[in-house]
Motif scaffolding. Structure first.
Motif, PDB file in Angstrom:
ATOM      1  N   LEU A   6      17.500  55.455 -74.841  1.00  0.00           N
ATOM      2  CA  LEU A   6      17.879  56.111 -73.597  1.00  0.00           C
ATOM      3  C   LEU A   6      19.393  56.287 -73.590  1.00  0.00           C
ATOM      4  CD1 LEU A   6      17.033  57.069 -70.685  1.00  0.00           C
ATOM      5  CD2 LEU A   6      17.616  54.744 -69.930  1.00  0.00           C
ATOM      6  N   VAL A   7      19.837  57.463 -73.187  1.00  0.00           N
ATOM      7  CA  VAL A   7      21.265  57.713 -72.959  1.00  0.00           C
ATOM      8  C   VAL A   7      21.457  57.865 -71.456  1.00  0.00           C
ATOM      9  CG1 VAL A   7      23.218  59.238 -73.387  1.00  0.00           C
ATOM     10  CG2 VAL A   7      21.510  58.868 -75.183  1.00  0.00           C
ATOM     11  N   ARG A   8      22.242  56.962 -70.878  1.00  0.00           N
ATOM     12  CA  ARG A   8      22.413  56.986 -69.418  1.00  0.00           C
ATOM     13  C   ARG A   8      23.797  56.462 -69.044  1.00  0.00           C
ATOM     14  NH1 ARG A   8      19.408  57.499 -64.857  1.00  0.00           N
ATOM     15  NH2 ARG A   8      20.157  56.397 -63.010  1.00  0.00           N
ATOM     16  N   ASN A   9      24.494  57.236 -68.236  1.00  0.00           N
ATOM     17  CA  ASN A   9      25.786  56.833 -67.675  1.00  0.00           C
ATOM     18  C   ASN A   9      26.762  56.330 -68.741  1.00  0.00           C
ATOM     19  OD1 ASN A   9      24.890  57.495 -65.100  1.00  0.00           O
ATOM     20  ND2 ASN A   9      24.206  55.410 -64.643  1.00  0.00           N
ATOM     21  N   GLY A  10      26.794  57.044 -69.855  1.00  0.00           N
ATOM     22  CA  GLY A  10      27.740  56.701 -70.905  1.00  0.00           C
ATOM     23  C   GLY A  10      27.295  55.580 -71.813  1.00  0.00           C
ATOM     24  N   ASN A  11      26.076  55.075 -71.633  1.00  0.00           N
ATOM     25  CA  ASN A  11      25.555  53.986 -72.462  1.00  0.00           C
ATOM     26  C   ASN A  11      24.366  54.470 -73.285  1.00  0.00           C
ATOM     27  OD1 ASN A  11      27.322  51.940 -71.357  1.00  0.00           O
ATOM     28  ND2 ASN A  11      26.083  52.050 -69.501  1.00  0.00           N
ATOM     29  N   LEU A  12      24.290  54.009 -74.538  1.00  0.00           N
ATOM     30  CA  LEU A  12      23.154  54.279 -75.421  1.00  0.00           C
ATOM     31  C   LEU A  12      22.358  52.996 -75.555  1.00  0.00           C
ATOM     32  CD1 LEU A  12      21.494  55.799 -77.576  1.00  0.00           C
ATOM     33  CD2 LEU A  12      23.267  55.167 -79.240  1.00  0.00           C
ATOM     34  N   CYS A  29      30.149  52.289 -85.090  1.00  0.00           N
ATOM     35  CA  CYS A  29      29.761  52.430 -83.684  1.00  0.00           C
ATOM     36  C   CYS A  29      30.171  53.798 -83.145  1.00  0.00           C
ATOM     37  CB  CYS A  29      30.389  51.316 -82.844  1.00  0.00           C
ATOM     38  SG  CYS A  29      29.725  49.677 -83.184  1.00  0.00           S
ATOM     39  N   ASP A  30      31.357  54.255 -83.502  1.00  0.00           N
ATOM     40  CA  ASP A  30      31.798  55.579 -83.054  1.00  0.00           C
ATOM     41  C   ASP A  30      30.894  56.677 -83.604  1.00  0.00           C
ATOM     42  OD1 ASP A  30      33.824  54.497 -81.591  1.00  0.00           O
ATOM     43  OD2 ASP A  30      35.444  55.061 -82.964  1.00  0.00           O
ATOM     44  N   ALA A  31      30.450  56.520 -84.861  1.00  0.00           N
ATOM     45  CA  ALA A  31      29.544  57.520 -85.458  1.00  0.00           C
ATOM     46  C   ALA A  31      28.225  57.576 -84.691  1.00  0.00           C
ATOM     47  CB  ALA A  31      29.311  57.186 -86.930  1.00  0.00           C
ATOM     48  N   ILE A  32      27.718  56.415 -84.296  1.00  0.00           N
ATOM     49  CA  ILE A  32      26.464  56.368 -83.532  1.00  0.00           C
ATOM     50  C   ILE A  32      26.649  56.999 -82.159  1.00  0.00           C
ATOM     51  CG2 ILE A  32      24.806  54.816 -82.419  1.00  0.00           C
ATOM     52  CD1 ILE A  32      25.271  52.876 -84.783  1.00  0.00           C
ATOM     53  N   LEU A  33      27.735  56.663 -81.484  1.00  0.00           N
ATOM     54  CA  LEU A  33      27.982  57.233 -80.156  1.00  0.00           C
ATOM     55  C   LEU A  33      28.079  58.752 -80.228  1.00  0.00           C
ATOM     56  CD1 LEU A  33      30.549  54.578 -78.892  1.00  0.00           C
ATOM     57  CD2 LEU A  33      28.266  54.973 -77.951  1.00  0.00           C
ATOM     58  N   ARG A  34      28.802  59.276 -81.223  1.00  0.00           N
ATOM     59  CA  ARG A  34      28.910  60.732 -81.368  1.00  0.00           C
ATOM     60  C   ARG A  34      27.545  61.352 -81.655  1.00  0.00           C
ATOM     61  NH1 ARG A  34      34.006  59.488 -83.880  1.00  0.00           N
ATOM     62  NH2 ARG A  34      32.944  59.239 -85.884  1.00  0.00           N
ATOM     63  N   GLU A  35      26.721  60.677 -82.457  1.00  0.00           N
ATOM     64  CA  GLU A  35      25.394  61.195 -82.795  1.00  0.00           C
ATOM     65  C   GLU A  35      24.535  61.419 -81.559  1.00  0.00           C
ATOM     66  OE1 GLU A  35      21.995  62.058 -85.453  1.00  0.00           O
ATOM     67  OE2 GLU A  35      24.183  62.260 -85.527  1.00  0.00           O
ATOM     68  N   PHE A  36      24.765  60.596 -80.521  1.00  0.00           N
ATOM     69  CA  PHE A  36      23.959  60.701 -79.311  1.00  0.00           C
ATOM     70  C   PHE A  36      24.728  61.351 -78.160  1.00  0.00           C
ATOM     71  CE2 PHE A  36      21.683  57.706 -81.861  1.00  0.00           C
ATOM     72  CZ  PHE A  36      20.351  57.885 -81.534  1.00  0.00           C
ATOM     73  N   GLY A  37      25.820  62.051 -78.503  1.00  0.00           N
ATOM     74  CA  GLY A  37      26.535  62.836 -77.515  1.00  0.00           C
ATOM     75  C   GLY A  37      27.431  62.045 -76.593  1.00  0.00           C
ATOM     76  N   LEU A  38      27.823  60.833 -76.983  1.00  0.00           N
ATOM     77  CA  LEU A  38      28.691  59.999 -76.163  1.00  0.00           C
ATOM     78  C   LEU A  38      30.093  59.937 -76.760  1.00  0.00           C
ATOM     79  CD1 LEU A  38      26.242  57.070 -75.353  1.00  0.00           C
ATOM     80  CD2 LEU A  38      26.859  58.992 -73.882  1.00  0.00           C
ATOM     81  N   PRO A  45      33.296  58.223 -78.141  1.00  0.00           N
ATOM     82  CA  PRO A  45      33.827  56.961 -78.664  1.00  0.00           C
ATOM     83  C   PRO A  45      35.008  56.480 -77.815  1.00  0.00           C
ATOM     84  CG  PRO A  45      33.466  58.521 -80.447  1.00  0.00           C
ATOM     85  CD  PRO A  45      33.282  59.282 -79.169  1.00  0.00           C
ATOM     86  N   GLY A  46      35.040  55.182 -77.584  1.00  0.00           N
ATOM     87  CA  GLY A  46      36.116  54.614 -76.786  1.00  0.00           C
ATOM     88  C   GLY A  46      35.776  54.463 -75.326  1.00  0.00           C
ATOM     89  N   THR A  47      34.772  55.200 -74.853  1.00  0.00           N
ATOM     90  CA  THR A  47      34.338  55.070 -73.460  1.00  0.00           C
ATOM     91  C   THR A  47      32.869  54.668 -73.365  1.00  0.00           C
ATOM     92  OG1 THR A  47      33.818  57.428 -73.315  1.00  0.00           O
ATOM     93  CG2 THR A  47      36.030  56.751 -72.646  1.00  0.00           C
ATOM     94  N   GLY A  48      32.043  55.123 -74.328  1.00  0.00           N
ATOM     95  CA  GLY A  48      30.626  54.780 -74.296  1.00  0.00           C
ATOM     96  C   GLY A  48      30.355  53.407 -74.880  1.00  0.00           C
ATOM     97  N   HIS A  49      29.141  52.916 -74.632  1.00  0.00           N
ATOM     98  CA  HIS A  49      28.712  51.615 -75.142  1.00  0.00           C
ATOM     99  C   HIS A  49      27.332  51.738 -75.778  1.00  0.00           C
ATOM    100  CE1 HIS A  49      31.909  49.577 -72.865  1.00  0.00           C
ATOM    101  NE2 HIS A  49      31.593  50.378 -71.868  1.00  0.00           N
ATOM    102  N   ILE A  50      27.108  50.990 -76.837  1.00  0.00           N
ATOM    103  CA  ILE A  50      25.782  50.800 -77.418  1.00  0.00           C
ATOM    104  C   ILE A  50      25.257  49.475 -76.882  1.00  0.00           C
ATOM    105  CG2 ILE A  50      24.470  50.483 -79.547  1.00  0.00           C
ATOM    106  CD1 ILE A  50      26.850  51.939 -80.965  1.00  0.00           C
TER     107      ILE A  50
END
Length: 637
Positions: free
Chosen positions: A394-400, A499-508, A510-515
């Protein structure tokens, strides 16, 4: 005006929208309402993972909202109540029926006690309700007292104190009509609903503890609380079993027998083990370190797994085919060229010429078990809930959010998997896994059912991510063979680039989103931290399961994301409901704050805010259509 190239499609949509908002006045009203909602504080989200059937601990955390209730009570009453009085109020909110019964037995249930509790409960409920629209609060209020509670929540002092006297008269009437206890129950429930706007369960409700069915029954009753689930490998295992996958069924039996959880199978789901037990006792010898029942289950499991592996060379699991490597005369099994002694040679149903074929007795047992797992209504209702409220991620509110991992290579790139003839990786692979899991429940085709087993146990399964050594752990004493290699994800995500690669993969960003994931218990007792890669990865498996408490040093995490930022609560072990009632024993939690925003977060900063802005844009188009005469106005219904 409407753009010509999309006017026809847009016009049809606006005509449908006009049925709900038939004139300009209704559109104005809704736009004003939505604009106001954007400026309310962001709702509080709670994230938990790896509950593993620990019902009482989960229920208490639902009731105390991971300690948030106590925080609000402290803020509302400060020094006006003693610590004991605040603890009594919290326990009343957590367990209103049980607490009132205790007070009654102690003969302390005087009218003044009831009035004091009502006033305190209304104070807490009023503070929490201020964060939501009046409409949303009304929907959360228990139906029987909806009007009265709504009035009490919105009573404020006026020049002549008419509203205050009105409030006091309502309280007096509640006491006079003997409805006080039911009213307290309703207020306590409302407080718990308002304290947490959304619950995310990041996988593994099932197995180990015996209360998974009770957890799901409780979730089914949480009609006013939004909940989503990211499927864990143990959840997918049960989903596959309920869909009729034989290897998943046998694994469910094995897991629950291992943790002595007969009750979830027989009492909660009505699945009888009598015929299996009788078969095992007739067929296998007693006296080994492995019981006849476990022997029977193990052999059936390895045969069924062998059949799946033979059907799916793309799973790349030929190294798990070990029944044909057994030498019964020597009492050994050969793995990677090395022979290891077996702890038992009792394999009466093993045909070394056809090692992965079930015997006639085993087939009969499996047919019965498949029927029982696929025809129990209680289990079906729980699996339906998992499918309706769950997903692989789930991608929600900047979190994966996902349970286990995103399969990766050692260099931090995404690992590819052959998915029915197409190689997929990253988000594409996760989407495939989600779709194949839904197909297994919908169509029950063998291909999809086999994938359910792989999602439970496969090395490149995003819910598993390791090579599982069930055979070695069952039959070989040499613990060197038990080591289970993990997907590189678990190592490379300790650093920022992966982690940044994963965040970008899901449209988030890097630096603001969280896994956020669980699956691997964080051993805080050994100095491990759940916050990794400079806050990009949050591993929230803190060990709800009692068996893991000695390994983790705590008894679970709750991640809280509110309008004031994020914090992680590490929980101590829950003693019992009786301790909570008699001694106000709460789950003590240590809080770690991080990612604190420079300003308070509002609904406008969330995904809901983006949805609302889109709704406002649609309403403005409808308003323009009314003004230009493209769509005629109508009287309100």
């Amino acid at each position: 005006m409407l753009a010509p190239e999309r006017s026809e499609q847009t016009l049809k949509y606006l005509e449908l929208l006009s049925e709900k908002f038939p004139n300009q006045q209704s559109v104005f009203t809704e736009i004003i309402n939505l604009q106001a909602i954007l400026n309310l504080p962001k709702g509080t989200e709670h994230f938990m993972s790896d509950l593993h059937g620990e019902y009482e601990a989960f229920l208490h955390i639902l009731n105390n909202c991971s300690g948030v209730i106590r925080e609000h009570v402290d803020e509302d009453f400060g020094d006006t109540l003693t610590d004991r009085e605040k603890a009594d109020l919290c326990t009343l909110i957590y367990y209103p029926r049980e607490k009132i019964a205790l007070v009654r037995r102690a003969r302390q249930d005087s009218p003044s006690w009831y009035k004091r509790m009502l006033d305190q409960l209304i104070t807490v409920a009023r503070r929490l309700s201020s964060r939501y629209t009046r409409s949303k609060v009304r929907k959360a209020i228990p139906h029987d007292f909806a009007y009265i509670i709504d009035e009490l929540l919105h009573t404020h002092p006026d020049e002549n104190n008419y509203r205050v006297r009105y409030h006091e008269r309502i309280i007096d009437s509640i006491l006079e009509t003997d409805s006080t206890e039911d009213f307290i129950y309703s207020l306590a429930e409302l407080i718990k609903v308002l304290a947490v706007d959304h619950i995310h369960l990041v996988g593994d409700i099932f197995d180990r503890g015996g209360g998974a069915a009770k957890i799901l029954d409780r979730l089914l009753r949480c009609v006013h609380q939004r909940t989503d689930i990211q499927w864990g490998n143990h959840d997918l295992l049960w989903m596959g079993a309920a869909a009729g996958q034989p290897a998943c069924i046998v694994t469910v039996l094995r897991n629950n027998l291992r943790y002595n959880n007969y009750e979830i199978l027989e009492n909660d789901y009505g699945i009888s083990l009598r015929e299996l037990v009788s078969f095992a006792e007739r067929t296998y010898k007693a006296g080994d370190s492995i019981t006849p029942l476990v022997k029977a289950i193990n052999v059936m499991l390895f045969k069924l797994e062998g059949q799946i592996i033979a059907r799916h060379p793309e799973f790349d699991m030929e190294d798990r085919l070990l029944l044909d490597k057994i030498d019964l005369d020597a009492g050994t099994v050969t793995i990677d060229g090395t022979s290891y002694p077996l702890i038992t040679t009792d394999f009466p149903t093993l045909d070394l010429d056809h090692p992965y074929e079930l015997s006639e007795g085993e087939r009969r047992i499996m047919d019965k078990l498949v029927y029982e797992f696929t025809h129990t209504d209680h289990l079906r209702s729980h699996i339906d809930y998992l499918y309706r409220h769950g997903s692989m991620y789930l991608v929600r509110n900047g979190n994966l959010l996902f349970h286990g991992c995103i399969p990766m290579n050692a260099d931090g790139t995404f690992a590819s998997m052959n998915c029915e003839g197409t190689w997929r990786a990253g988000r594409d692979y996760m989407d495939f896994c989600d779709a194949i899991a839904r197909r297994a429940w919908r169509d029950h085709d063998q291909e999809a059912l086999d994938w359910m087993w792989y999602l439970w146990v496969g090395y490149k399964s995003p819910a598993s991510g390791r090579i599982v050594k069930t055979f070695e752990r069952s039959y070989i004493a040499d613990e060197a063979t038990w080591e289970e290699p993990m997907d590189p994800y678990f190592e490379v995500t300790k650093e920022i680039p992966a982690c940044d690669a994963i965040l970008r993969e899901f449209g988030l960003a890097p630096g603001t989103g969280h896994i956020v994931n669980g699956h691997t218990p964080v051993k805080t007792i050994k100095g491990e931290s759940p916050i990794r890669a400079d806050g990009r990865l949050l591993v929230i498996d803190g060990g709800f399961c009692q068996a893991y408490h000695p390994k983790t040093g705590i008894a679970g995490y709750t991640l809280i994301a509110s309008s004031r930022g994020m914090r992680l609560k590490a929980h101590e072990a829950f003693k019992s409901v009786d301790e909570a009632l008699t001694r106000n024993a709460d789950i003590q939690s240590e809080t770690t704050r991080f990612d604190v925003p420079k300003r308070r977060l509002m609904v406008s900063d969330t995904d809901t805010g983006e949805d609302i802005r889109n709704q406002i844009n649609d309403l403005r188009q409808l308003l323009e259509a009314y003004r230009s005469g493209i769509i005629p106005e109508h009287e309100s219904a």
